[in-house]
Design a protein around this motif. Structure first.
Motif, PDB file in Angstrom:
ATOM      1  N   THR A  93       0.803  -1.167   0.051  1.00 61.17           N
ATOM      2  CA  THR A  93       0.019  -0.162   0.243  1.00 61.17           C
ATOM      3  C   THR A  93       0.851   1.070  -0.040  1.00 61.17           C
ATOM      4  O   THR A  93       0.152   2.358  -0.233  1.00 61.17           O
ATOM      5  CB  THR A  93      -0.872   0.043   1.322  1.00 61.17           C
ATOM      6  OG1 THR A  93      -0.338   0.011   2.126  1.00 61.17           O
ATOM      7  CG2 THR A  93      -1.900  -1.011   1.176  1.00 61.17           C
ATOM      8  N   CYS A 118      -4.396  -5.434  -6.402  1.00 59.76           N
ATOM      9  CA  CYS A 118      -5.304  -4.620  -7.100  1.00 59.76           C
ATOM     10  C   CYS A 118      -5.986  -3.333  -6.503  1.00 59.76           C
ATOM     11  O   CYS A 118      -5.989  -2.517  -7.440  1.00 59.76           O
ATOM     12  CB  CYS A 118      -6.496  -5.765  -7.329  1.00 59.76           C
ATOM     13  SG  CYS A 118      -6.034  -7.171  -8.426  1.00 59.76           S
ATOM     14  N   ASP A 119      -5.847  -3.447  -5.331  1.00 63.63           N
ATOM     15  CA  ASP A 119      -6.493  -2.335  -4.649  1.00 63.63           C
ATOM     16  C   ASP A 119      -5.425  -1.126  -4.612  1.00 63.63           C
ATOM     17  O   ASP A 119      -5.879   0.073  -4.814  1.00 63.63           O
ATOM     18  CB  ASP A 119      -6.862  -2.759  -3.153  1.00 63.63           C
ATOM     19  CG  ASP A 119      -8.065  -3.613  -3.203  1.00 63.63           C
ATOM     20  OD1 ASP A 119      -8.760  -3.701  -4.044  1.00 63.63           O
ATOM     21  OD2 ASP A 119      -8.299  -4.274  -1.979  1.00 63.63           O
ATOM     22  N   LYS A 121      -3.092  -0.678  -7.005  1.00 67.66           N
ATOM     23  CA  LYS A 121      -2.649  -0.364  -8.225  1.00 67.66           C
ATOM     24  C   LYS A 121      -1.215  -0.527  -8.436  1.00 67.66           C
ATOM     25  O   LYS A 121      -0.373   0.349  -8.871  1.00 67.66           O
ATOM     26  CB  LYS A 121      -3.079   0.992  -8.824  1.00 67.66           C
ATOM     27  CG  LYS A 121      -4.455   1.391  -8.498  1.00 67.66           C
ATOM     28  CD  LYS A 121      -5.469   0.483  -9.265  1.00 67.66           C
ATOM     29  CE  LYS A 121      -6.911   0.847  -9.243  1.00 67.66           C
ATOM     30  NZ  LYS A 121      -7.723  -0.128  -9.839  1.00 67.66           N
ATOM     31  N   ALA A 146      -8.341  -4.307 -12.601  1.00 67.87           N
ATOM     32  CA  ALA A 146      -7.897  -3.296 -12.087  1.00 67.87           C
ATOM     33  C   ALA A 146      -7.056  -2.407 -12.473  1.00 67.87           C
ATOM     34  O   ALA A 146      -6.404  -1.382 -12.052  1.00 67.87           O
ATOM     35  CB  ALA A 146      -7.174  -3.828 -10.506  1.00 67.87           C
TER      36      ALA A 146
END
Length: 460
Positions: A93, A118-119, A121, A146
């Motif tokens: 993250t 995916c979250d 990127k 994504a």
């Protein structure tokens, strides 16, 4: 323009690809030995459950201790050094990174890492082929949705085979067979961590001194790793899996003769198959010019009116063919594991392209994919026994067509650990979902189970 030139441009511009590595084991260490020599790449972070071990791995492959002193991701970006920590999800993250490498080998962790990428990127390179074999088709689909790259790891055999298959097809050839070599005898399916070392010619005490993991080494011997890797190749290259690998003894000069359909004198069920060749004859004698460490692709001249011309070209340029002159092969005798991993990192970071990825597709609302690896009993297993997964004492992996695996309720090999049998299972029988019960306390495993079940529902 080639990757090295593009990397040099990034280096000159002061905009390196910022990379985070999860897992500093053998594969990760091999990458660490090379990335410090690669222009245009900044190894910004390493995440390992044991940061001290990760730092030791970095020092062992020649890193300067002064470069490992970053105190945060932001500090690493500002100083050009590397931050070593234990939180993979914090690394994923962190806004400072571009590409994540999963070198853990844990299917459950791999699924979680991909979904987190995916979250966030972030492109992800999957050394973790175990997770790819378990749920790669849906993971790759999620990654494409994504807008990130999900890539198999160059240096590992599946990505190298993907490259060879792509070469064949881009040059207009038909792929007949593709795969790798290994050391195989039928009795290896029953090998366990307690019996593995004599098969390698290694004394158990020497293996212990070298820190060699018997379960990991056994996964290569008992056929499991071959099933996992051929599953990854079948799904990435749209090739057909057999109902269990044949492992025929075959040297490089015989590939075009052996690895062709039975209808023309070979051993395969048809064209476009994955298969593994053995480096030893069934009586234990070494195969002449074996391909134990390499990969191959068999292709043919074609079936139209121009076939004779292409056959003649094969002959003129010295290709080894079958007796018809129609089938021939290319191969690489070695693969360099993590030493080659930088190719995937550069491809993802510079071109936005994977070095191989599952080609799952939607059809009438269903998600289709080619191959699967199912848990298969090494011996008679009893009610109440705990399964210990890849390379262990209880099960080995067997490749099957995905439709057959799902329709028969077979248990994926990647989930055959941390669970117990509810009934007896005979030797070499497939373990099924209905045969086992899981410990619901393991949150990551439960998430992996749910993700895999969702993928199966799409296929059904």
């Amino acid at each position: 323009m080639n990757l090295h030139a593009l990397l040099n441009q990034r280096q000159t511009a002061g905009k390196p690809i910022r990379v985070g590595l999860i897992g500093a084991g053998k594969f990760g260490s091999m990458y660490l030995s090379q990335v410090k020599h690669t222009p245009g790449i900044h190894l910004l972070a390493v995440a390992d459950l044991d940061p001290a071990r990760a730092k030791a791995a970095l020092l062992n492959v020649g890193w300067d201790a002064a470069r490992l002193g970053a105190t945060s991701f932001r500090d690493a970006q500002a100083t050009g050094n590397t931050f070593v920590g234990n939180d993979a999800f914090a690394m994923i993250t962190a806004p400072e990174l571009d590409v994540i490498i999963d070198a853990t080998g844990s299917p459950a962790h791999g699924i979680a890492h991909v979904l987190a990428c995916c979250d966030a990127k972030k492109h992800i390179v999957m050394v973790n082929v175990e997770a790819d074999a378990l749920a790669g088709p849906l993971l790759a689909r999620k990654a494409r949705e994504a807008g990130i790259v999900y890539s198999l790891a160059y240096g590992d055999q599946p990505a190298l085979v993907c490259e060879m298959v792509d070469w064949c097809r881009a040059a207009g050839f038909e792929v007949v067979a593709a795969g790798k070599g290994t050391k195989y005898l039928p009795q290896y399916h029953e090998s366990t961590p307690a019996t593995v070392w004599p098969h390698y010619g290694i004394a158990p005490e020497d293996a212990a001194k070298g820190g060699m993991n018997p379960q990991m080494f056994n996964s290569f011997l008992d056929g499991t790793k071959s099933a996992i890797e051929m599953t990854a190749i079948a799904n990435a290259c749209d090739l057909t899996p057999p109902r269990g690998l044949l492992f025929p003894p075959c040297g490089v000069d015989d590939l075009a003769h052996v690895m062709r359909p039975r209808g023309v004198g070979g051993l395969l069920d048809g064209h476009g198959m994955v298969e593994v060749v053995s480096s030893v004859e069934r009586d234990g004698r070494p195969v002449f010019r074996d391909l134990r460490w390499g990969v191959y692709v068999v292709f043919r001249a074609g079936s139209d009116a121009g076939r004779e011309y292409v056959r003649r070209c094969f002959k003129e340029y010295g290709l080894v063919t079958d007796k018809t002159g129609e089938y021939t092969a290319m191969y690489k005798p070695y693969h360099l594991i993590g030493l080659e991993l930088g190719i995937s990192v550069a491809s993802a970071g510079l071109r936005g392209e994977p070095t191989g990825a599952p080609l799952a597709w939607w059809h009438d609302g269903d998600l289709r994919w080619r191959a699967d690896v199912v848990a298969t009993a090494k011996r008679d297993l009893k009610h109440g026994e705990a399964l210990d997964g890849e390379g262990g004492f209880t099960v080995y992996g067997k490749i099957l067509p995905a439709r057959e695996s799902v329709d028969t309720g077979a248990l994926p090999l990647g989930l055959a650990h941390g669970c117990r049998l509810k009934r007896n299972v005979g030797a070499h029988e497939t373990v099924r979902w209905d045969d086992i019960e899981f410990d619901s306390a393991h949150a990551l495993q439960q998430r992996a189970i749910e993700f895999r079940r969702a993928m199966e529902t799409h296929l059904a």
